[in-house]
Design a protein around this motif. Sequence first.
Motif, mmCIF file in Angstrom:
data_model
loop_
_atom_site.group_PDB
_atom_site.id
_atom_site.type_symbol
_atom_site.label_atom_id
_atom_site.label_comp_id
_atom_site.label_asym_id
_atom_site.label_seq_id
_atom_site.Cartn_x
_atom_site.Cartn_y
_atom_site.Cartn_z
ATOM 1 N N LYS A 1 3.972 4.725 -6.906
ATOM 2 C CA LYS A 1 3.082 3.784 -8.542
ATOM 3 C C LYS A 1 2.484 4.763 -9.328
ATOM 4 O O LYS A 1 1.740 4.547 -10.357
ATOM 5 N N TYR A 2 1.509 4.834 -8.158
ATOM 6 C CA TYR A 2 -0.185 5.597 -9.112
ATOM 7 C C TYR A 2 -0.086 6.924 -8.763
ATOM 8 O O TYR A 2 -0.217 7.391 -7.134
ATOM 9 N N GLU A 3 -0.609 8.191 -9.483
ATOM 10 C CA GLU A 3 -0.540 9.487 -9.476
ATOM 11 C C GLU A 3 -1.958 9.770 -8.309
ATOM 12 O O GLU A 3 -2.336 9.127 -8.406
ATOM 13 N N GLU A 4 -1.790 10.840 -8.246
ATOM 14 C CA GLU A 4 -2.700 11.660 -7.614
ATOM 15 C C GLU A 4 -3.580 11.521 -8.340
ATOM 16 O O GLU A 4 -4.555 11.989 -7.698
ATOM 17 N N LYS A 5 -4.182 11.491 -9.755
ATOM 18 C CA LYS A 5 -5.177 11.072 -10.614
ATOM 19 C C LYS A 5 -5.526 10.078 -9.641
ATOM 20 O O LYS A 5 -6.837 9.840 -10.058
ATOM 21 N N MET A 6 -5.534 8.614 -10.028
ATOM 22 C CA MET A 6 -5.857 7.694 -9.704
ATOM 23 C C MET A 6 -6.116 7.624 -8.314
ATOM 24 O O MET A 6 -6.863 7.104 -7.769
ATOM 25 N N ASP B 1 -9.702 -8.472 1.676
ATOM 26 C CA ASP B 1 -8.887 -9.251 2.584
ATOM 27 C C ASP B 1 -7.688 -9.550 1.129
ATOM 28 O O ASP B 1 -6.707 -9.767 0.770
ATOM 29 N N ASP B 2 -8.603 -8.973 -0.172
ATOM 30 C CA ASP B 2 -7.487 -9.508 -1.388
ATOM 31 C C ASP B 2 -6.515 -8.500 -1.074
ATOM 32 O O ASP B 2 -5.311 -8.698 -2.154
ATOM 33 N N TYR B 3 -6.107 -7.225 -1.316
ATOM 34 C CA TYR B 3 -5.225 -6.034 -1.473
ATOM 35 C C TYR B 3 -5.007 -6.168 -0.416
ATOM 36 O O TYR B 3 -3.342 -5.615 -0.121
ATOM 37 N N LEU B 4 -6.044 -5.860 0.956
ATOM 38 C CA LEU B 4 -5.061 -5.322 1.924
ATOM 39 C C LEU B 4 -4.456 -6.380 3.308
ATOM 40 O O LEU B 4 -4.038 -6.183 4.563
ATOM 41 N N LYS B 5 -5.293 -7.940 2.750
ATOM 42 C CA LYS B 5 -5.038 -8.880 4.033
ATOM 43 C C LYS B 5 -5.603 -8.961 5.158
ATOM 44 O O LYS B 5 -5.706 -8.915 6.060
ATOM 45 N N MET B 6 -7.057 -7.664 5.077
ATOM 46 C CA MET B 6 -7.425 -7.382 5.832
ATOM 47 C C MET B 6 -9.416 -9.050 6.257
ATOM 48 O O MET B 6 -9.685 -8.768 5.497
ATOM 49 N N LEU C 1 0.833 -1.141 0.246
ATOM 50 C CA LEU C 1 -0.365 -0.691 -0.144
ATOM 51 C C LEU C 1 0.530 1.368 0.292
ATOM 52 O O LEU C 1 0.431 2.380 -0.797
ATOM 53 N N VAL C 2 2.086 1.706 0.890
ATOM 54 C CA VAL C 2 3.179 2.049 0.675
ATOM 55 C C VAL C 2 3.434 2.415 0.041
ATOM 56 O O VAL C 2 3.214 4.041 -1.190
ATOM 57 N N SER C 3 3.870 1.466 -0.973
ATOM 58 C CA SER C 3 4.420 1.468 -1.984
ATOM 59 C C SER C 3 3.791 2.091 -3.672
ATOM 60 O O SER C 3 3.979 2.674 -4.141
ATOM 61 N N ASP C 4 2.638 2.142 -3.549
ATOM 62 C CA ASP C 4 1.451 2.207 -4.579
ATOM 63 C C ASP C 4 0.706 3.368 -4.228
ATOM 64 O O ASP C 4 0.625 4.793 -5.215
ATOM 65 N N TYR C 5 0.781 3.991 -2.981
ATOM 66 C CA TYR C 5 0.409 5.466 -3.148
ATOM 67 C C TYR C 5 0.873 6.639 -2.254
ATOM 68 O O TYR C 5 1.049 7.795 -2.196
ATOM 69 N N PHE C 6 1.871 6.014 -1.227
ATOM 70 C CA PHE C 6 2.657 7.257 -0.373
ATOM 71 C C PHE C 6 4.069 6.214 0.419
ATOM 72 O O PHE C 6 4.218 7.546 0.633
#
Length: 332
Positions: free
Chosen positions: A69-74, A135-140, A59-64
Amino acid sequence: MSSSSSSESSSSSDDGAEIFLQTIATVVKAIVEDDEEETPQPKRRRYIARERNTANNLLVSDYFSTEPKYEEKMFRRRFRMSRNLFLRISRYLEEKYVYFQQKPDVTGQLEFSTWQKVTAALRQLAYGNSSDIMDDYLKMSARVARESLHNFCSCILELYRKRYLRKLGTSWRLSWATQDAGSLDCMKWPWELCPTAWQGAHSSGFHGMPAIMLEAVASQDLWIWHAFFGMPGSHYDITSINHSPLFNDRVNGIRPKGTFFVNGVEYVYGYYLVDGIYPEWGVFVKSFTRHGTIDPKRLKFNRVQMAARKDVERAFGVRMYHSSQRDFGGLR
């Protein structure tokens, strides 16, 4: 001869009885074994190693991260808010509420991070997904996802209710509204990111995309202190005001504390500047019809009223401009 024959008969009868007892024992043992096989054994709860720390790193790598990986628009499209707003809300929640603080569990491993819990809550609110899909992405697990959603909503209400969810009830707010003359108007707000299941209810032939009717009251400083939207179907100013909760308190006999005077007349309710489409209600101040108006006082009143009534339209225009600059909601 008689004694030997009697002994043989007694021994044969004993053998028959023993065989009968063995047969009975075998049948009973088979029945017991069958019952044991049919009785379901209690199942132990299966432990799932979800690797929540790995999910947090993703999650940190993707957004924070420094270079996500993903820009502000996404980010805006998926979280329905800017990254800065997300970080500010997460920081407030972590500072003020123990639930959103990352702590070690009983096994010594770190629990879900603040970003994971806030992301789970926002994804459920933004997309209407079930808690099990986290559970798929956050494993929660579904239980933790539901807890995150419940605590997020409760904490947001506690943090921002006094500023952003307050009603016109205090005397200073009444004074502000009556002096600046809040303007009431409605507009169609384009909704490009409308969920597919709702597009049919919020689309009409006039707009090329789904839209919602927004009713708002704004002052000269562009502060919108009342907003009502979300009704499906074709609506306009009259139908919106008939469903709006704006006058619920007045219908129930509840009024803000405080009064004001105009030309020596005491008024206990505020008023709203509106255009000519609204009905003739005591809380609406409309301009005089221009046809046949030659009284200079009425002409001056119309000019001042129309100029002040543009406050809400100006507030709409400013917010639509900033929304289009941020490319949020597809506003043009």
